[in-house]
Design a protein around this motif. Structure first.
Motif, mmCIF file in Angstrom:
data_model
loop_
_atom_site.group_PDB
_atom_site.id
_atom_site.type_symbol
_atom_site.label_atom_id
_atom_site.label_comp_id
_atom_site.label_asym_id
_atom_site.label_seq_id
_atom_site.Cartn_x
_atom_site.Cartn_y
_atom_site.Cartn_z
ATOM 1 N N SER A 59 0.817 -1.217 0.000
ATOM 2 C CA SER A 59 0.000 0.000 0.000
ATOM 3 C C SER A 59 0.848 1.264 0.000
ATOM 4 O O SER A 59 0.358 2.350 -0.350
ATOM 5 N N LYS A 60 2.101 1.152 0.399
ATOM 6 C CA LYS A 60 2.978 2.322 0.441
ATOM 7 C C LYS A 60 3.411 2.693 -0.973
ATOM 8 O O LYS A 60 3.746 1.842 -1.787
ATOM 9 N N GLU A 61 3.417 3.974 -1.249
ATOM 10 C CA GLU A 61 3.599 4.467 -2.615
ATOM 11 C C GLU A 61 4.868 3.967 -3.303
ATOM 12 O O GLU A 61 4.811 3.545 -4.467
ATOM 13 N N PRO A 62 6.023 3.967 -2.651
ATOM 14 C CA PRO A 62 7.226 3.496 -3.362
ATOM 15 C C PRO A 62 7.109 2.047 -3.820
ATOM 16 O O PRO A 62 7.489 1.710 -4.948
ATOM 17 N N LEU A 64 4.307 0.310 -4.343
ATOM 18 C CA LEU A 64 3.264 0.191 -5.359
ATOM 19 C C LEU A 64 3.764 0.685 -6.717
ATOM 20 O O LEU A 64 3.526 0.053 -7.751
ATOM 21 N N LYS A 65 4.478 1.802 -6.703
ATOM 22 C CA LYS A 65 5.008 2.337 -7.962
ATOM 23 C C LYS A 65 6.016 1.370 -8.585
ATOM 24 O O LYS A 65 6.009 1.153 -9.809
ATOM 25 N N GLU A 66 6.888 0.790 -7.759
ATOM 26 C CA GLU A 66 7.861 -0.166 -8.277
ATOM 27 C C GLU A 66 7.166 -1.364 -8.913
ATOM 28 O O GLU A 66 7.578 -1.861 -9.974
ATOM 29 N N GLN A 68 4.077 -1.446 -10.181
ATOM 30 C CA GLN A 68 3.427 -0.998 -11.413
ATOM 31 C C GLN A 68 4.436 -0.923 -12.566
ATOM 32 O O GLN A 68 4.134 -1.330 -13.694
ATOM 33 N N ARG A 114 -8.451 -2.761 1.836
ATOM 34 C CA ARG A 114 -7.088 -2.426 1.410
ATOM 35 C C ARG A 114 -6.730 -3.155 0.106
ATOM 36 O O ARG A 114 -6.135 -2.562 -0.804
ATOM 37 N N ARG A 117 -8.308 -1.377 -2.769
ATOM 38 C CA ARG A 117 -7.615 -0.134 -3.122
ATOM 39 C C ARG A 117 -6.367 -0.432 -3.958
ATOM 40 O O ARG A 117 -6.066 0.284 -4.920
ATOM 41 N N ILE A 118 -5.666 -1.489 -3.589
ATOM 42 C CA ILE A 118 -4.492 -1.887 -4.374
ATOM 43 C C ILE A 118 -4.929 -2.339 -5.765
ATOM 44 O O ILE A 118 -4.339 -1.947 -6.780
ATOM 45 N N SER A 121 -5.727 0.383 -8.202
ATOM 46 C CA SER A 121 -4.554 1.085 -8.726
ATOM 47 C C SER A 121 -3.788 0.252 -9.752
ATOM 48 O O SER A 121 -2.939 0.786 -10.473
#
Length: 403
Positions: A59-62, A64-66, A68, A114, A117-118, A121
């Protein structure tokens, strides 16, 4: 991967690892290899399983971005998730704790929201997503009818809190997502009758009241919203263990206007108990699958076509000399590309019938092979994991194309 018959994947609960770092390492090891075997030139869909701990970390942005960026680089996408097992699922005793925490708890609600939400995204634009979940609770934990009723009501209201979030997400321009309830033997919802009864006697009445109050919906609007956001996870193994004819189940769901969000393609272990030496051979072969990690509920068919329920394989084996027992079916996911296991067989024919129905008249957009037992199979059945996964997916594709 996308096929003419729906999106096809395998469930990554097959891979060990409980935090996100372990999960991600397993995905990076296995997904590209499987994709190269079954979908080298097209995007490959992933059926993602996240433990509660892993979901908190992803759930933490770093992180999740990695993830993606990795999906984009590997030409992969996530369209379904497995939200049934909350905690540890490998290298420890799971058994009935796979239902913990159940739907009476705030922990199950928070975990599931949760996950959605993931998923929101990660979903490609315009694609619907689903998350499979437990059948409310586990029957053997409940001591009386009053407790059963209380748990049913509490679990249903908690599940509707998740549906509320799904409605808000979709109304706000987000993706259509559904919670896919997965009946299994000895779950509070263990067969099609119990699922349908719950849906119409508990879920819809409570949901109509909640959503008329929260959203100003009419009764018809509330019912339509619930049917869109709460669907069935049809695990072929689970329904086969309960001796349910898959075509009858699917027609019954169609009659009541209930949707199937996901088909989990899995085969149950089956043994026919004959007489004398044949019976002893079946008992001995069945004993080889008696392992200590997962819950392997058994339902026996008797000579007068009645059913005997055993909470796990040891109880069935203890009753093996019961002369009334003719057949055992065990909740043990065995490889779908194998029909016979020596004197034992599987319920693979049910998969073929389900896939033929899907090919002729699609009833779900999501197809997921789920054989999570590779690590605990008898030694003679263990094979290299990536090769085995690819073989299962290719077998499924072949069945669909032959239909």
């Amino acid at each position: 991967m996308q096929t003419p018959y729906g999106h096809l994947t395998y469930c990554t609960n097959i891979h060990a690892g409980e935090n996100w770092g372990e999960h991600f390492s397993q995905l990076k090891t296995h997904i590209p290899a499987v994709k190269a075997k079954v979908s080298p030139d097209a995007p490959f869909g992933i059926g993602l399983r996240l433990s509660n701990l892993a979901s908190l970390e992803l759930s933490k942005e770093p992180a999740l971005k990695e993830f993606q960026e990795w999906l984009k680089a590997e030409d992969c996408y996530v369209f379904t998730m497995n939200g049934f097992p909350y905690g540890g699922f490998h290298h420890e005793v799971v058994k009935d704790q796979v239902h913990t925490p159940d739907w009476t708890t705030a922990e199950r609600v928070a975990y599931t929201i949760r996950l959605f939400r993931i998923l929101a995204s990660l979903l490609p634009a315009g694609m619907e997503g689903g998350i499979s979940t437990s059948p409310l609770s586990y029957k053997y934990w409940l001591r009386c009818q009053e407790e059963h009723q209380s748990v049913m009501e509490s679990a249903t209201l908690n599940m509707l809190l998740v549906v509320e979030q799904l409605i808000k997400t979709h109304r706000g321009g987000g993706p259509l997502m559904h919670l896919d309830v997965e009946p299994e033997p000895d779950g509070m919802l263990e067969n099609s009758k119990e699922y349908i009864d719950w849906y119409f006697q508990h879920l819809l009445p409570a949901g109509v009241i909640m959503f008329s109050d929260k959203f100003g919906m009419t009764e018809e609007e509330a019912i339509a919203a619930i049917k869109q956001h709460v669907q069935l996870c049809y695990d072929v193994c689970h329904f086969a263990v309960s001796y349910e004819d898959p075509l009858v189940v699917l027609e019954r769901l169609h009659y009541f206007g209930l949707k199937t969000g996901k088909v989990q393609i899995s085969a149950a272990l089956k043994g026919i108990l004959g007489k004398d030496g044949g019976r002893q051979a079946t008992i001995a072969a069945f004993s080889e699958f008696n392992e200590p990690v997962y819950l392997h509920q058994v339902i026996a068919r008797t000579t007068d076509n009645k059913k005997i329920h055993y909470p796990d394989m040891p109880q069935a084996l203890a009753d093996a000399e019961n002369p009334a027992v003719e057949e055992w079916r065990a909740h043990y996911h065995v490889p779908v590309f194998v029909q016979d296991f020596g004197v034992l067989t599987s319920t693979r024919d049910d998969i073929s019938r389900v896939l033929a129905r899907q090919a002729a008249k699609p009833f779900s957009f999501h197809l997921e092979v789920e054989t999570y037992t590779w690590e605990v199979l008898p030694a003679g059945l263990k094979q290299e994991m990536g090769t085995s996964i690819a073989r299962e997916m290719k077998w499924v594709l072949q069945q669909l194309e032959l239909s």
